[in-house]
Scaffold this active site. Structure first.
Site, PDB file in Angstrom:
ATOM      1  N   SER A   1       3.224 -33.189  14.112  1.00 33.69           N
ATOM      2  CA  SER A   1       2.636 -34.137  13.160  1.00 33.69           C
ATOM      3  C   SER A   1       2.600 -35.553  13.716  1.00 33.69           C
ATOM      4  O   SER A   1       2.163 -36.469  13.048  1.00 33.69           O
ATOM      5  CB  SER A   1       3.426 -34.110  11.850  1.00 33.69           C
ATOM      6  OG  SER A   1       4.808 -34.277  12.107  1.00 33.69           O
TER       7      SER A   1
ATOM      8  N   ASN B   1      14.474 -33.416   6.545  1.00 33.70           N
ATOM      9  CA  ASN B   1      13.913 -33.175   5.205  1.00 33.70           C
ATOM     10  C   ASN B   1      14.119 -34.364   4.266  1.00 33.70           C
ATOM     11  O   ASN B   1      13.195 -34.771   3.555  1.00 33.70           O
ATOM     12  CB  ASN B   1      14.529 -31.915   4.595  1.00 33.70           C
ATOM     13  CG  ASN B   1      14.228 -30.686   5.427  1.00 33.70           C
ATOM     14  OD1 ASN B   1      13.416 -30.763   6.357  1.00 33.70           O
ATOM     15  ND2 ASN B   1      14.864 -29.572   5.116  1.00 33.70           N
TER      16      ASN B   1
ATOM     17  N   THR C   1     -26.411 -45.908 -24.908  1.00 32.58           N
ATOM     18  CA  THR C   1     -25.662 -44.653 -25.095  1.00 32.58           C
ATOM     19  C   THR C   1     -26.647 -43.559 -24.683  1.00 32.58           C
ATOM     20  O   THR C   1     -27.858 -43.709 -24.885  1.00 32.58           O
ATOM     21  CB  THR C   1     -25.203 -44.437 -26.553  1.00 32.58           C
ATOM     22  OG1 THR C   1     -26.359 -44.312 -27.378  1.00 32.58           O
ATOM     23  CG2 THR C   1     -24.348 -45.590 -27.069  1.00 32.58           C
ATOM     24  N   HIS C   2     -26.151 -42.513 -24.068  1.00 27.04           N
ATOM     25  CA  HIS C   2     -27.019 -41.457 -23.510  1.00 27.04           C
ATOM     26  C   HIS C   2     -28.040 -42.015 -22.516  1.00 27.04           C
ATOM     27  O   HIS C   2     -29.115 -41.443 -22.339  1.00 27.04           O
ATOM     28  CB  HIS C   2     -27.787 -40.703 -24.602  1.00 27.04           C
ATOM     29  CG  HIS C   2     -26.947 -40.271 -25.754  1.00 27.04           C
ATOM     30  ND1 HIS C   2     -26.351 -39.044 -25.841  1.00 27.04           N
ATOM     31  CD2 HIS C   2     -26.570 -40.949 -26.881  1.00 27.04           C
ATOM     32  CE1 HIS C   2     -25.668 -38.956 -26.974  1.00 27.04           C
ATOM     33  NE2 HIS C   2     -25.763 -40.100 -27.622  1.00 27.04           N
TER      34      HIS C   2
ATOM     35  N   SER D   1     -34.581 -49.648   5.379  1.00 28.22           N
ATOM     36  CA  SER D   1     -34.904 -48.270   5.729  1.00 28.22           C
ATOM     37  C   SER D   1     -35.424 -48.253   7.163  1.00 28.22           C
ATOM     38  O   SER D   1     -35.989 -49.232   7.646  1.00 28.22           O
ATOM     39  CB  SER D   1     -35.969 -47.770   4.756  1.00 28.22           C
ATOM     40  OG  SER D   1     -36.748 -46.759   5.364  1.00 28.22           O
TER      41      SER D   1
ATOM     42  N   LYS E   1     -38.152 -51.490   1.764  1.00 25.41           N
ATOM     43  CA  LYS E   1     -36.933 -51.084   1.051  1.00 25.41           C
ATOM     44  C   LYS E   1     -35.694 -51.913   1.322  1.00 25.41           C
ATOM     45  O   LYS E   1     -35.508 -52.462   2.393  1.00 25.41           O
ATOM     46  CB  LYS E   1     -36.608 -49.626   1.378  1.00 25.41           C
ATOM     47  CG  LYS E   1     -37.605 -48.681   0.764  1.00 25.41           C
ATOM     48  CD  LYS E   1     -37.096 -47.269   0.777  1.00 25.41           C
ATOM     49  CE  LYS E   1     -35.990 -47.092  -0.228  1.00 25.41           C
ATOM     50  NZ  LYS E   1     -35.358 -45.788  -0.120  1.00 25.41           N
TER      51      LYS E   1
ATOM     52  N   ASN F   1     -31.686 -50.954   0.462  1.00 22.89           N
ATOM     53  CA  ASN F   1     -30.886 -49.863  -0.108  1.00 22.89           C
ATOM     54  C   ASN F   1     -29.475 -50.300  -0.497  1.00 22.89           C
ATOM     55  O   ASN F   1     -28.843 -51.070   0.223  1.00 22.89           O
ATOM     56  CB  ASN F   1     -30.786 -48.716   0.902  1.00 22.89           C
ATOM     57  CG  ASN F   1     -32.139 -48.088   1.176  1.00 22.89           C
ATOM     58  OD1 ASN F   1     -33.006 -48.064   0.292  1.00 22.89           O
ATOM     59  ND2 ASN F   1     -32.341 -47.615   2.383  1.00 22.89           N
TER      60      ASN F   1
ATOM     61  N   TYR G   1      12.856 -27.366   0.895  1.00 22.20           N
ATOM     62  CA  TYR G   1      11.826 -27.829   1.804  1.00 22.20           C
ATOM     63  C   TYR G   1      11.010 -26.669   2.364  1.00 22.20           C
ATOM     64  O   TYR G   1      11.548 -25.608   2.676  1.00 22.20           O
ATOM     65  CB  TYR G   1      12.444 -28.621   2.976  1.00 22.20           C
ATOM     66  CG  TYR G   1      11.378 -29.098   3.949  1.00 22.20           C
ATOM     67  CD1 TYR G   1      10.679 -30.271   3.709  1.00 22.20           C
ATOM     68  CD2 TYR G   1      11.032 -28.340   5.066  1.00 22.20           C
ATOM     69  CE1 TYR G   1       9.668 -30.689   4.573  1.00 22.20           C
ATOM     70  CE2 TYR G   1      10.028 -28.753   5.940  1.00 22.20           C
ATOM     71  CZ  TYR G   1       9.349 -29.934   5.679  1.00 22.20           C
ATOM     72  OH  TYR G   1       8.340 -30.339   6.516  1.00 22.20           O
TER      73      TYR G   1
ATOM     74  N   GLN H   1       4.281 -30.897   5.047  1.00 21.16           N
ATOM     75  CA  GLN H   1       3.704 -31.752   6.083  1.00 21.16           C
ATOM     76  C   GLN H   1       2.246 -32.099   5.760  1.00 21.16           C
ATOM     77  O   GLN H   1       1.735 -33.122   6.204  1.00 21.16           O
ATOM     78  CB  GLN H   1       3.806 -31.049   7.439  1.00 21.16           C
ATOM     79  CG  GLN H   1       3.331 -31.858   8.609  1.00 21.16           C
ATOM     80  CD  GLN H   1       3.895 -31.324   9.916  1.00 21.16           C
ATOM     81  OE1 GLN H   1       5.086 -31.394  10.168  1.00 21.16           O
ATOM     82  NE2 GLN H   1       3.038 -30.767  10.747  1.00 21.16           N
TER      83      GLN H   1
ATOM     84  N   LYS I   1       0.874 -35.636   4.131  1.00 17.31           N
ATOM     85  CA  LYS I   1       0.711 -36.921   4.816  1.00 17.31           C
ATOM     86  C   LYS I   1      -0.739 -37.366   4.911  1.00 17.31           C
ATOM     87  O   LYS I   1      -1.094 -38.452   4.465  1.00 17.31           O
ATOM     88  CB  LYS I   1       1.265 -36.886   6.250  1.00 17.31           C
ATOM     89  CG  LYS I   1       2.637 -36.359   6.433  1.00 17.31           C
ATOM     90  CD  LYS I   1       3.700 -37.205   5.856  1.00 17.31           C
ATOM     91  CE  LYS I   1       5.016 -36.470   5.956  1.00 17.31           C
ATOM     92  NZ  LYS I   1       4.991 -35.127   5.286  1.00 17.31           N
TER      93      LYS I   1
HETATM   94  N1  ARG Z   1       6.874 -33.381   9.794  1.00 13.49           N
HETATM   95  C1  ARG Z   1       7.676 -32.847   8.747  1.00 13.49           C
HETATM   96  C2  ARG Z   1       7.012 -33.111   7.390  1.00 13.49           C
HETATM   97  O1  ARG Z   1       6.085 -33.836   7.374  1.00 13.49           O
HETATM   98  C3  ARG Z   1       9.039 -33.488   8.793  1.00 13.49           C
HETATM   99  C4  ARG Z   1      10.118 -32.661   8.198  1.00 13.49           C
HETATM  100  C5  ARG Z   1      10.372 -31.475   9.060  1.00 13.49           C
HETATM  101  N2  ARG Z   1      11.436 -30.683   8.544  1.00 13.49           N
HETATM  102  C6  ARG Z   1      11.666 -29.424   8.964  1.00 13.49           C
HETATM  103  N3  ARG Z   1      12.670 -28.787   8.462  1.00 13.49           N
HETATM  104  N4  ARG Z   1      10.875 -28.836   9.845  1.00 13.49           N
HETATM  105  O2  ARG Z   1       7.377 -32.599   6.378  1.00 13.49           O
END
Ligand code: ARG
Length: 467
Positions: free
Chosen positions: A28, A115, A160-161, A282, A288, A290, A322, A327, A330
């Site tokens: 990640s 975690n 309205t509408h 355009s 035009k 836009n 967890y 992941q 994110k």
């Molecule tokens: N990259 C992981 C996440 O976004 C971090 C936590 C990883 N924990 C694990 N037990 N693999 O959640």
């Protein structure tokens, strides 16, 4: 295949290395490196706590803190970046700390798991982003208020509408968006109160046998409370769903405003003119201009709604505690923040520099229809004609006008009288759009007195913030 997995903290447990594709599938760092500052903040608080509780000695704690600050410095110089050969930001920091401090660096992760670490980082980051979005919302509110202040007596057809209904003050129309954005801000403050709880110290899922002090780390990081249950602490992503839901409503509001600007700027409406600052031409049709900005904002709303759906589906089947599925939260959160902030900023620029209200066109629009018909019925009501009967009488008058191709104001006095003897000469002045708007004196209505009271409330709200 078959290579010893030397780069991993668990290399003594495993026999062979990860398949290279799985390595990158699992990683990640390309996106969670964005959390570097928060990861360092959380780690510094954790290191201090380890020192304070005597889990490590005070000198070790201060060495760890120095090492973490050194990494912050290296990041600011661009030498510590997302190209680190690590699975995620947490390992990237830990690896570098061990390089810098030797075996002492290996003490940082005592009593902590990735975690609770990621759960902490993401909350610290989101807390800051919520404040930034709140600020963006206040900014767009002020820009809209500026337009409203100038346009109390500018009238615009109310619909309205999407059918002409009754004329309203343009200020009233714009202030409706201030109300929406205010609800958005209130919602963000509420979401923030739940983001602002510390999961740090929940460790992997069950807490730790070491004498850590969770209140201390929470205090160091300015969290207002700590999670009471360690399982909940590491597996709660409700706050992420709530944030994206609140963001979705911001995008709904921006998208509705966009839609109005798009049709207001069309030839058919011509209520606003787009300036060259925010419109595009355009590639083929030279005449035009836009409205790309509101179209893009309207289009981008779909991304945020998609992220909300993605998170709900990601969460719904997950057992405690967890799971790696987390992941996936994110990129949804990061893209939501970028999309909402960019959309708010683009819309603010559009409102400030990108459009002008066409006052002549608005003036003629409110003169050229039957949107004063309700007022004629109300007039009869004031002469003690029951509303339902009055409504029918005005319906007949409108039909008569349409047959003759005229408006209510063009009817002769005899025609009014023929329809009902309660009509007097003063009916004519009741028909002007200014009179129609001014007469809406009920609370929250578009009457000028009501709208100027609303304007004053907003002005007070923003000036009291400055004090
Ligand atoms: N990259 C992981 C996440 O976004 C971090 C936590 C990883 N924990 C694990 N037990 N693999 O959640």
């Amino acid at each position: 295949m078959g290579l010893k997995n030397l780069g991993k903290p668990w290399s003594d447990r495993f026999e062979v290395g990860l398949h290279p594709f799985i390595e990158s599938f699992n990683a990640s760092i390309k996106f969670d490196f964005l959390l570097l500052q928060e990861d360092l903040d959380g780690s510094i608080a954790h290191a201090r706590m380890l020192g304070k509780t005597g889990i490590i000695n005070a000198d070790e704690a201060s060495q760890l803190e120095k090492g973490l600050n050194q990494i912050r410095l290296e990041a600011s110089q661009g030498v510590f970046n997302a190209d680190q050969p690590a699975e995620d930001v947490h390992f990237a920091v830990e690896n570098r700390l061990i390089e810098l401090l030797g075996p002492l660096g290996k003490k940082l992760h005592t009593g902590r798991s990735r975690n609770d670490q990621i759960a902490t980082d993401i909350r610290l980051w989101l807390r800051r982003k919520i404040d930034e979005i709140n600020f963006d919302l206040e900014n767009i509110q002020k820009i809209l208020l500026g337009h409203a202040e100038k346009n109390l007596y500018t009238l615009i057809p109310g619909y309205t509408h999407l059918q002409r209904a009754q004329p309203v003050s343009l200020a009233h129309h714009l202030l409706a968006y201030l109300e929406m954005f205010q609800r958005d801000r209130d919602r963000l403050v509420e979401v923030k109160s739940r983001v602002n709880t510390s999961p740090l110290g929940a460790a992997a899922l069950a807490g730790t046998s070491l004498p850590i002090d969770r209140l201390y780390t929470a205090d160091q990081l300015n969290f207002t409370s700590i999670y009471s249950n360690s399982l909940d602490a590491v597996s709660d992503r409700d706050f992420a769903v709530e944030f994206i839901a609140a963001s979705s409503l911001i995008m709904v509001h921006l998208s509705r405003l966009s839609e109005e600007i798009i049709f207001w700027s069309s030839e058919e409406f011509s209520f606003v003119k787009l300036t060259d600052r925010c419109a595009t031409g355009s590639s083929i049709m030279p005449q035009k201009k836009n409205p790309d900005v509101p179209e893009l904002v309207r289009g981008k709303s779909g991304r945020v709604f998609g992220h909300l759906q993605a998170l709900l589906v990601m969460l719904k089947g997950l057992p405690l505690a967890y799971n790696k599925d987390f992941q996936e939260d994110k990129e949804a959160l990061f893209d939501t923040v970028v999309t909402v902030r960019n959309s708010l900023q683009a819309m603010s620029i559009l409102l400030e520099e990108g459009l002008e209200f066409s006052l002549d066109r608005l003036g003629s629009a409110v003169e050229s229809d039957f949107s004063n018909a309700t007022d004629v019925a109300d007039y009869l009501v004031s002469k003690e004609v029951p509303f339902r009967e009055a409504y029918q009488i005005v319906g007949r008058l409108v039909k008569l006008c349409m047959k003759e191709g005229i408006l209510l104001k063009d009817l002769s006095f005899d025609q009014w009288q023929d329809m009902h003897p309660a009509f007097d000469q003063d009916i004519y002045k009741r028909l002007t759009p200014e009179h129609v708007v001014a007469s809406r004196i009920s609370q929250g209505g578009t009457g000028f007195a009501q709208v100027s009271a609303q304007l004053e409330n907003w002005q007070n709200q923003f000036s009291s913030l400055k004090e």
